[in-house]
Design an enzyme around this catalytic site. Structure first.
Site, short mmCIF file in Angstrom:
data_model
loop_
_atom_site.label_atom_id
_atom_site.label_comp_id
_atom_site.label_asym_id
_atom_site.label_seq_id
_atom_site.Cartn_x
_atom_site.Cartn_y
_atom_site.Cartn_z
N GLY A 54 0.86 -1.17 0.00
CA GLY A 54 0.00 0.00 0.00
C GLY A 54 0.89 1.22 0.00
O GLY A 54 1.92 1.24 -0.68
N GLU A 55 0.54 2.18 0.79
CA GLU A 55 1.36 3.39 0.89
C GLU A 55 2.05 3.38 2.25
O GLU A 55 1.39 3.51 3.28
CB GLU A 55 0.44 4.61 0.70
CG GLU A 55 1.13 5.85 0.24
CD GLU A 55 2.09 5.63 -0.92
OE1 GLU A 55 1.72 5.00 -1.92
OE2 GLU A 55 3.25 6.07 -0.80
N CYS B 62 5.80 -5.68 0.14
CA CYS B 62 5.98 -4.35 -0.45
C CYS B 62 6.04 -3.26 0.62
O CYS B 62 7.03 -3.18 1.34
CB CYS B 62 4.91 -4.12 -1.50
SG CYS B 62 5.46 -2.99 -2.77
N ILE C 282 5.13 -3.69 -7.91
CA ILE C 282 4.42 -2.42 -8.11
C ILE C 282 5.10 -1.37 -7.23
O ILE C 282 5.02 -1.44 -5.99
CB ILE C 282 2.93 -2.54 -7.73
CG1 ILE C 282 2.27 -3.65 -8.53
CG2 ILE C 282 2.21 -1.21 -7.94
CD1 ILE C 282 0.86 -4.00 -8.08
N HIS D 262 4.34 -8.68 -4.75
CA HIS D 262 2.94 -8.86 -4.31
C HIS D 262 2.44 -10.29 -4.51
O HIS D 262 1.75 -10.56 -5.50
CB HIS D 262 2.04 -7.90 -5.09
CG HIS D 262 2.15 -6.49 -4.65
ND1 HIS D 262 1.35 -5.94 -3.66
CD2 HIS D 262 2.98 -5.51 -5.02
CE1 HIS D 262 1.68 -4.67 -3.46
NE2 HIS D 262 2.67 -4.39 -4.28
N GLU E 184 0.04 -11.69 -3.20
CA GLU E 184 -1.43 -11.75 -3.11
C GLU E 184 -2.09 -11.43 -4.46
O GLU E 184 -3.29 -11.57 -4.60
CB GLU E 184 -1.93 -10.80 -2.01
CG GLU E 184 -1.97 -9.32 -2.34
CD GLU E 184 -0.59 -8.65 -2.39
OE1 GLU E 184 0.44 -9.35 -2.30
OE2 GLU E 184 -0.56 -7.42 -2.56
N1 GLN Z 1 6.14 2.46 -2.99
C1 GLN Z 1 5.21 2.19 -1.97
C2 GLN Z 1 5.70 2.78 -0.67
O1 GLN Z 1 6.86 2.65 -0.29
C3 GLN Z 1 4.98 0.71 -1.77
C4 GLN Z 1 4.32 0.15 -2.98
C5 GLN Z 1 3.47 -1.05 -2.69
O2 GLN Z 1 3.25 -1.43 -1.54
N2 GLN Z 1 2.96 -1.59 -3.75
O3 GLN Z 1 4.88 3.35 -0.02
#
Ligand code: GLN
Length: 199
Positions: free
Chosen positions: A56-57, A89, A146, A182, A184
């Site tokens: 996520g973020e 991620c 991603i 990812h 999932e």
């Molecule tokens: N680039 C994102 C971050 O560091 C992570 C991207 C993701 O979880 N797909 O917040």
């Protein structure tokens, strides 16, 4: 007897339901009795044996973890209960000790002996899929990246499980698993199975 497992998925932002769906599928295919909890409140953590921190973020997830007290409670669960955690991620970034490009002053959990770099493969349009080799897996794995981070270095008992060229993209430290891509977002259950076996 097959042991019962309760899996928590940190549910504040990001690819939460995707992890829940693949985990449900895995439970059914392996006849594992278990339950999945979307974790938004720190008291829910009491009942879980394994926790997933999704992508996520990172900035958003980190802020909410701190604000809700989940941050401290997750650290408690690692120390007191030796809970298993899989971070994918953004979740991988949060498990790290240090982010080398931490311009947003993200508070990491500092749980794994590794340094990471966020968005290390470029921006959204540089997202890609690639077949990788994972230590202990007999066949290649198709990984989805991603805005992925990389693990720049690991040390002490943090073991590298996969790389793309010289870039580390998966690591394990005891019951903690960090994954830059990812799992999932594919139909391949092997990484979630690997995590289930750690618990
Ligand atoms: N680039 C994102 C971050 O560091 C992570 C991207 C993701 O979880 N797909 O917040």
């Amino acid at each position: 007897m097959v042991k019962r497992v309760n899996i928590g998925i940190v549910g504040v932002q990001g690819a939460v339901l995707e992890h829940a769906n693949i985990m449900k599928k895995l439970f059914s295919e392996t006849n594992t009795p278990g339950e999945i909890f979307i974790i938004r409140d720190k008291n829910q953590l009491e009942k879980v044996d394994g926790l997933i921190i999704p992508g996520g973020e990172t900035t958003t997830i980190s802020k909410i973890l701190v604000k809700t007290g989940l941050y401290d409670k997750i650290l408690d669960c690692i120390k007191q209960k030796n809970i298993a955690i899989m971070g994918t991620c953004a979740g991988c970034v949060l498990l790290s000790e240090k982010i080398s490009n931490n311009d947003k002053e993200i508070k990491c959990l500092n749980a794994m002996k590794m340094h990471v770099k966020r968005n290390a493969f470029g921006r959204q349009k540089e997202s890609f899929e690639q077949e990788i080799k994972i230590k202990g897996f007999s066949k290649p794995y198709n990984a989805v990246f991603i805005r992925a981070p990389i693990i720049e270095k690991t040390y002490n008992n943090c073991e590298v499980l996969a790389k793309i060229k010289d870039k580390i993209i998966m690591a394990r430290q005891d019951k903690l698993l960090a994954i830059c891509f990812h799992p999932e977002l594919t139909d391949d259950l092997r990484i979630h199975k690997y995590f289930l076996d750690i618990i």
